[in-house]
Design a protein around this motif. Structure first.
Motif, PDB file in Angstrom:
ATOM      1  N   LYS A 153       0.812  -1.223   0.000  1.00 40.17           N
ATOM      2  CA  LYS A 153       0.000   0.000   0.000  1.00 40.17           C
ATOM      3  C   LYS A 153       0.846   1.275   0.000  1.00 40.17           C
ATOM      4  N   PRO A 154       1.823   1.410   0.909  1.00 39.87           N
ATOM      5  CA  PRO A 154       2.593   2.666   0.919  1.00 39.87           C
ATOM      6  C   PRO A 154       3.365   2.934  -0.372  1.00 39.87           C
ATOM      7  N   ILE A 155       3.782   1.884  -1.072  1.00 38.72           N
ATOM      8  CA  ILE A 155       4.538   2.120  -2.307  1.00 38.72           C
ATOM      9  C   ILE A 155       3.659   1.967  -3.543  1.00 38.72           C
ATOM     10  N   ASN A 156       2.352   1.702  -3.312  1.00 33.92           N
ATOM     11  CA  ASN A 156       1.358   1.651  -4.385  1.00 33.92           C
ATOM     12  C   ASN A 156       1.675   0.583  -5.439  1.00 33.92           C
ATOM     13  N   VAL A 157       1.835  -0.644  -4.950  1.00 36.41           N
ATOM     14  CA  VAL A 157       2.145  -1.792  -5.812  1.00 36.41           C
ATOM     15  C   VAL A 157       1.221  -2.940  -5.397  1.00 36.41           C
ATOM     16  N   PRO A 158       0.694  -3.686  -6.365  1.00 35.99           N
ATOM     17  CA  PRO A 158      -0.146  -4.834  -6.004  1.00 35.99           C
ATOM     18  C   PRO A 158       0.587  -5.817  -5.086  1.00 35.99           C
ATOM     19  N   LYS A 159      -0.136  -6.349  -4.091  1.00 38.30           N
ATOM     20  CA  LYS A 159       0.470  -7.240  -3.086  1.00 38.30           C
ATOM     21  C   LYS A 159       1.183  -8.437  -3.695  1.00 38.30           C
ATOM     22  N   ALA A 160       0.521  -9.129  -4.601  1.00 34.49           N
ATOM     23  CA  ALA A 160       1.111 -10.334  -5.187  1.00 34.49           C
ATOM     24  C   ALA A 160       2.380  -9.989  -5.975  1.00 34.49           C
TER      25      ALA A 160
END
Length: 143
Positions: A33-40
């Protein structure tokens, strides 16, 4: 010049370098979330980085990813080469396979020396150098 994956890898490494320690590990889902990237996507990148000792990780109930002093001394180019490979740094911007000094594409002379300088800067800059710039507010990374 860098792929999206390399950018994500660099952002995750910098996030870990600023926010983690051997006693304060961070889960991939908490980095996403903080770096705005999908978790997977970030989980896969972090696993690859850990496999090559560019970040550290521990499994289990208190597990997660973190940066050691040794991790932070690694060069930025180590991350880029792992994720993108050498080709990404040396390839033609127009994707012309035969582009070189003897057979330059139209952009070769405009970007050739900049690509060499960029590669040298990546090689001569450590993760710690970038973290120091963030902490001393000489650079900005919304984390």
């Amino acid at each position: 010049m860098l792929s999206k994956s390399s950018k994500y890898a660099l952002k995750s490494v910098l996030y870990l370098a600023v926010h983690s320690s051997e006693n304060q590990r961070i889960l991939a889902k908490d980095i996403a979330k903080p770096i705005n990237v999908p978790k997977a996507y970030i989980a896969k990148i972090l696993q690859e980085l850990a496999k090559h000792h560019l970040v550290s990780s521990t499994r289990g109930p208190n597990g997660g990813f973190y940066m050691t002093k040794e991790n932070k001394e690694r060069s930025i180019i180590d991350i880029v080469l792992l994720i993108d490979g050498e080709y990404r740094l040396t390839s033609c911007l127009l994707s012309i396979e035969e582009c070189d000094e003897d057979n330059p594409c139209p952009l070769h002379k405009l970007i050739g020396s900049a690509k060499i300088n960029f590669r040298e800067n990546l090689q001569n800059t450590t993760i710690n150098d970038l973290v120091r710039d963030i902490r001393e507010e000489r650079s900005f990374l919304p984390l």
